[in-house]
Design an enzyme around this catalytic site. Sequence first.
Site, PDB file in Angstrom:
ATOM      1  N   GLY A 145       0.831  -1.198   0.000  1.00 30.49           N
ATOM      2  CA  GLY A 145       0.000   0.000   0.000  1.00 30.49           C
ATOM      3  C   GLY A 145       0.863   1.244   0.000  1.00 30.49           C
ATOM      4  N   CYS A 146       0.241   2.383  -0.284  1.00 30.31           N
ATOM      5  CA  CYS A 146       0.994   3.638  -0.385  1.00 30.31           C
ATOM      6  C   CYS A 146       1.500   4.108   0.976  1.00 30.31           C
ATOM      7  CB  CYS A 146       0.152   4.710  -1.064  1.00 30.31           C
ATOM      8  SG  CYS A 146      -1.516   4.908  -0.392  1.00 30.31           S
ATOM      9  N   TYR A 147       0.626   4.153   1.981  1.00 25.91           N
ATOM     10  CA  TYR A 147       1.073   4.529   3.320  1.00 25.91           C
ATOM     11  C   TYR A 147       2.155   3.579   3.844  1.00 25.91           C
ATOM     12  CZ  TYR A 147      -2.776   7.934   4.112  1.00 25.91           C
ATOM     13  OH  TYR A 147      -3.636   9.004   4.070  1.00 25.91           O
ATOM     14  N   THR A 149       4.336   1.847   2.179  1.00 27.33           N
ATOM     15  CA  THR A 149       5.590   2.048   1.460  1.00 27.33           C
ATOM     16  C   THR A 149       6.395   3.177   2.090  1.00 27.33           C
ATOM     17  OG1 THR A 149       4.741   1.197  -0.643  1.00 27.33           O
ATOM     18  CG2 THR A 149       6.604   2.707  -0.758  1.00 27.33           C
TER      19      THR A 149
END
Length: 337
Positions: A145-147, A149
Amino acid sequence: MIRAGIYGVSGYAGFEVFRLLRRHPMVEIVFSASESGAGSSLAQLFPVLEDFPIVSFSEAPLDQVDVVFLALPHGVSAAVARQALAVGVRVIDLSADFRLKDPIAYARWYKEEHSAPDLLSEAVYGLTEWNRSAIRSARLIANPGCYPTATLLALLPLVRAGAVGPGPIIVDAKSGVSGAGRKPSLNTHFVEVDENLSPYNIGRVHRHLPEIEQMLHMFNGTIGPLVFSPQLLPVARGILATIYVPLASGWTEGMVRDLLVETYGPEPFVKVLPPGNLATLRHSVGTNLCVLSVTGVPEAGMVILTASIDNLIKGAAGQAVQNLNVMFGLPETAGLL
């Protein structure tokens, strides 16, 4: 040429995969698929000059590709992944379906039973800088996920080195609105977002929390607890995570910065800023970079790590392409610089 297919091309992440692969020197896009956009073309869904037809999932020619990217909602990707793996096609999944190893944890956090629990043990967590050796031979990649990462790239060197002291780690992370996906909702309506800053799912309730802790606990099972406070920024894209970390005895700001520089010195997509410089959205938006900065708070026995990424690139499509490059033995920067 590597032959690729994209599922979910009508969403922001799926279209970003298409955009990056279109300029990749070693990839041919064979098909782009979307159930909602089937029968139309990209030029009808996005403001682009180049057109490309969109097919339904059932029309996607899986027998003509080497790899597929799944930019689909959780609960949808697993079935498509199984179908692709059955015919020998490698899978890079951008959804949450294969990130958590425990199907019970998945059911708890995503409110539904996992439809392919037998594949969870095979899935490789695609945080490229930390899992290259497993990614090279993987059939199934669970793109982070972006968070997670942004948070993990900042924290993992400290956790592995024993630099984190007892007490909670606080992650205050702000994301552009594209992180919520393309489907409209009241909370992402322009009037609700513009000139506003909105916290949501704060504390220990956001679905990315177990994903982050799962990876941290691989290096130290007693770390944390993690307090995670995501917030919605009135910008299109980008994530800025400000992470408050209690330090173990003897550790200083300079030692933490040196550790990050040593860890990521050879990495093309992680940059550590020098003392006195703080990471901002403008350091990373539009790139596959994660940019890190370190601020010491010796009076409190902690450091503040700041991590900046583009949520649609390093936090989704760019990292997926980076993983493709590793899987197929290509230069890791291909199509990304």
